[in-house]
Design an enzyme around this catalytic site. Structure first.
Site, PDB file in Angstrom:
ATOM      1  N   HIS A   1       0.894  -1.400   0.018  1.00  0.00           N
ATOM      2  CA  HIS A   1       0.045   0.028  -0.020  1.00  0.00           C
ATOM      3  C   HIS A   1       0.821   1.295  -0.046  1.00  0.00           C
ATOM      4  O   HIS A   1       0.547   2.294   0.293  1.00  0.00           O
ATOM      5  CB  HIS A   1      -0.916  -0.013   1.090  1.00  0.00           C
ATOM      6  CG  HIS A   1      -1.773  -0.962   1.216  1.00  0.00           C
ATOM      7  ND1 HIS A   1      -1.632  -2.432   1.374  1.00  0.00           N
ATOM      8  CD2 HIS A   1      -3.366  -0.980   0.930  1.00  0.00           C
ATOM      9  CE1 HIS A   1      -2.620  -3.089   1.048  1.00  0.00           C
ATOM     10  NE2 HIS A   1      -3.894  -2.246   0.972  1.00  0.00           N
TER      11      HIS A   1
ATOM     12  N   VAL B   1      -1.226   0.917  17.028  1.00  0.00           N
ATOM     13  CA  VAL B   1      -1.933   1.195  15.640  1.00  0.00           C
ATOM     14  C   VAL B   1      -2.283  -0.210  15.317  1.00  0.00           C
ATOM     15  O   VAL B   1      -1.376  -0.912  14.731  1.00  0.00           O
ATOM     16  CB  VAL B   1      -1.206   1.999  14.890  1.00  0.00           C
ATOM     17  CG1 VAL B   1      -2.027   2.228  13.382  1.00  0.00           C
ATOM     18  CG2 VAL B   1      -0.603   3.468  15.413  1.00  0.00           C
TER      19      VAL B   1
ATOM     20  N   ASP C   1      -3.990  -1.861  12.279  1.00  0.00           N
ATOM     21  CA  ASP C   1      -4.562  -1.790  10.938  1.00  0.00           C
ATOM     22  C   ASP C   1      -4.560  -3.206  10.272  1.00  0.00           C
ATOM     23  O   ASP C   1      -3.673  -3.758   9.887  1.00  0.00           O
ATOM     24  CB  ASP C   1      -3.386  -0.933  10.244  1.00  0.00           C
ATOM     25  CG  ASP C   1      -3.559  -0.708   8.805  1.00  0.00           C
ATOM     26  OD1 ASP C   1      -4.655  -0.992   8.155  1.00  0.00           O
ATOM     27  OD2 ASP C   1      -2.705  -0.334   8.063  1.00  0.00           O
ATOM     28  N   MET C   2      -5.869  -3.641   9.987  1.00  0.00           N
ATOM     29  CA  MET C   2      -6.089  -4.879   9.317  1.00  0.00           C
ATOM     30  C   MET C   2      -7.263  -4.838   8.317  1.00  0.00           C
ATOM     31  O   MET C   2      -8.455  -4.077   8.686  1.00  0.00           O
ATOM     32  CB  MET C   2      -6.326  -5.648  10.495  1.00  0.00           C
ATOM     33  CG  MET C   2      -7.661  -5.879  11.451  1.00  0.00           C
ATOM     34  SD  MET C   2      -7.985  -6.904  12.453  1.00  0.00           S
ATOM     35  CE  MET C   2      -9.647  -6.845  12.793  1.00  0.00           C
TER      36      MET C   2
ATOM     37  N   TRP D   1     -16.948 -16.804   9.727  1.00  0.00           N
ATOM     38  CA  TRP D   1     -17.988 -16.187   9.585  1.00  0.00           C
ATOM     39  C   TRP D   1     -18.059 -15.014  10.230  1.00  0.00           C
ATOM     40  O   TRP D   1     -18.886 -14.078  10.162  1.00  0.00           O
ATOM     41  CB  TRP D   1     -19.182 -17.201  10.208  1.00  0.00           C
ATOM     42  CG  TRP D   1     -18.731 -17.852  11.314  1.00  0.00           C
ATOM     43  CD1 TRP D   1     -19.003 -17.510  12.594  1.00  0.00           C
ATOM     44  CD2 TRP D   1     -17.963 -19.280  11.703  1.00  0.00           C
ATOM     45  NE1 TRP D   1     -18.457 -18.316  13.728  1.00  0.00           N
ATOM     46  CE2 TRP D   1     -18.009 -19.484  12.741  1.00  0.00           C
ATOM     47  CE3 TRP D   1     -17.519 -20.121  10.645  1.00  0.00           C
ATOM     48  CZ2 TRP D   1     -17.211 -20.375  13.250  1.00  0.00           C
ATOM     49  CZ3 TRP D   1     -16.721 -21.072  11.118  1.00  0.00           C
ATOM     50  CH2 TRP D   1     -16.626 -21.357  12.544  1.00  0.00           C
ATOM     51  N   LYS D   2     -17.163 -14.895  11.349  1.00  0.00           N
ATOM     52  CA  LYS D   2     -17.300 -13.772  12.285  1.00  0.00           C
ATOM     53  C   LYS D   2     -16.627 -12.366  11.562  1.00  0.00           C
ATOM     54  O   LYS D   2     -17.218 -11.396  11.522  1.00  0.00           O
ATOM     55  CB  LYS D   2     -16.300 -14.092  13.306  1.00  0.00           C
ATOM     56  CG  LYS D   2     -16.866 -15.073  14.251  1.00  0.00           C
ATOM     57  CD  LYS D   2     -15.920 -15.094  15.755  1.00  0.00           C
ATOM     58  CE  LYS D   2     -16.706 -16.219  16.657  1.00  0.00           C
ATOM     59  NZ  LYS D   2     -15.626 -16.517  17.655  1.00  0.00           N
TER      60      LYS D   2
ATOM     61  N   GLY E   1       1.105  -2.363  15.942  1.00  0.00           N
ATOM     62  CA  GLY E   1       2.065  -1.092  15.322  1.00  0.00           C
ATOM     63  C   GLY E   1       3.407  -1.091  15.831  1.00  0.00           C
ATOM     64  O   GLY E   1       4.268  -0.344  15.375  1.00  0.00           O
TER      65      GLY E   1
END
Length: 336
Positions: A46, A173, A175-176, A227-228, A306
């Site tokens: 990214h 942090v 971030d997923m 499913w979660k 993080g």
């Protein structure tokens, strides 16, 4: 094959590239800085790897380089903004700043943004909020790239979720993506010619696979927690769509390209509680307790969210970043 690139060189090259494609100096510097910092943190998928696709979106007019995000509605500590299909990074930086300002006025601030483009690494805005002393909860919807649990075709986005907490010794942090791997990360494994460490999606035979090529063919990512993760993705899409009055993953999926997505920027200003020392003590207590454990595998250790990004940034600032040679060459060719 890879090449080692220093941060100042990458940022300078990217600034020149974005100026070439019509961005103002201010916007070019901001976008180049975010891509470079994402790459420094080890999130090449990214950062630098995403640049050629971003330029493609610019040349096709999907990203409107001169568009500015504007406030549509204001309800005290909550606002709606329209990104007008401008650069996702610029819109996200602006809306994060606005959520921070609202939080410092009201204790909490929420900005819901519609009609924007990919923000690259969502964690960048978690760090932005934490650097300003704010807790943040941020999320975005995406094009359909993940089946609802039990379904065959993709109907959900992998809707990244970010939570950040300011901390003196290093911000927390999270971030997923809500897929086991973001598709940018899967692309990174493909570029390196490597298999995924764990299954990351379904292949053409509806079998879970660790082969990046097979997963990317149909873009059917595996939800985290099965499913979660599927349910959480759906709920985040609902919240982003309702709060912004923007496009859902379904509507984004009707477009030829991923654009016009919806995002939420929620910030909380914990300093208003006036117990900053206690807050830091409590955070460190949790981190210390998590660190103080015997590893399952010799040489391993635990990390708080993080922590590795911070370590990667420190290492890469000193030693340079390992960048895919093909990607770097493509960027230099775009610059010629």
């Amino acid at each position: 094959m890879s090449v080692r690139i220093q941060a100042n060189e990458m940022q300078e090259v990217l600034c020149r590239l974005f100026r070439k494609y019509g961005f103002t100096d201010k916007k070019a510097i901001s976008i180049a800085k975010v891509h470079t910092e994402n790459s420094l943190a080890g999130v090449l998928s990214h950062g630098i790897n995403r640049v050629p696709l971003f330029i493609e979106y610019v040349t096709k007019g999907i990203v409107k380089i001169d568009a500015e995000a504007e406030k549509i509605d204001s309800l005290g500590s909550m606002e709606r903004w329209d990104g007008n299909y401008g650069p996702g990074v610029i819109n996200a930086l602006k809306c994060t700043d606005r959520a921070i300002a609202l939080a410092k006025t009201h204790g909490m601030g929420l900005v819901a943004l519609r009609n924007t483009n990919h923000w690259m690494r969502g964690g960048a805005y978690g760090w932005q909020a934490a650097n300003a002393g704010c807790i943040s909860i941020l999320f975005t919807n995406t094009q359909p790239n993940m089946p609802a649990w039990g379904g065959k075709d993709s109907r959900l986005g992998n809707n990244p979720l970010i939570v950040s907490i300011p901390r003196e010794q290093g911000h927390i942090v999270l971030d997923m993506a809500l897929s086991q791997y973001s598709f940018g990360k899967i692309q990174s494994y493909k570029l390196k010619g490597e298999k995924l460490p764990y299954p990351g999606g379904w292949d053409d035979n509806n079998e879970l696979s660790d082969d990046p090529e097979r997963i990317l063919t149909k873009q059917r990512g595996l939800p985290i927690g099965y499913w979660k993760g599927s349910a959480l993705s759906m709920v985040l899409d609902m919240l982003a769509t309702l709060l912004s009055a923007g496009n859902s993953t379904y509507k984004v999926g009707l477009k030829k390209y991923e654009t016009g997505i919806s995002q939420v920027f929620l910030c909380i200003y914990p300093a208003l509680f006036q117990d900053t020392d206690l807050q830091q003590k409590l955070l460190n207590e949790i981190i210390d307790y998590s660190h103080d454990v015997a590893p399952m595998q010799e040489g391993d250790r635990t990390y708080y969210p993080g922590e590795r990004a911070l370590q990667n940034s420190t290492f890469n600032k000193k030693n340079g970043m390992q960048v895919n040679e093909t990607i770097w060459q493509k960027i230099l060719e775009l610059l010629d």
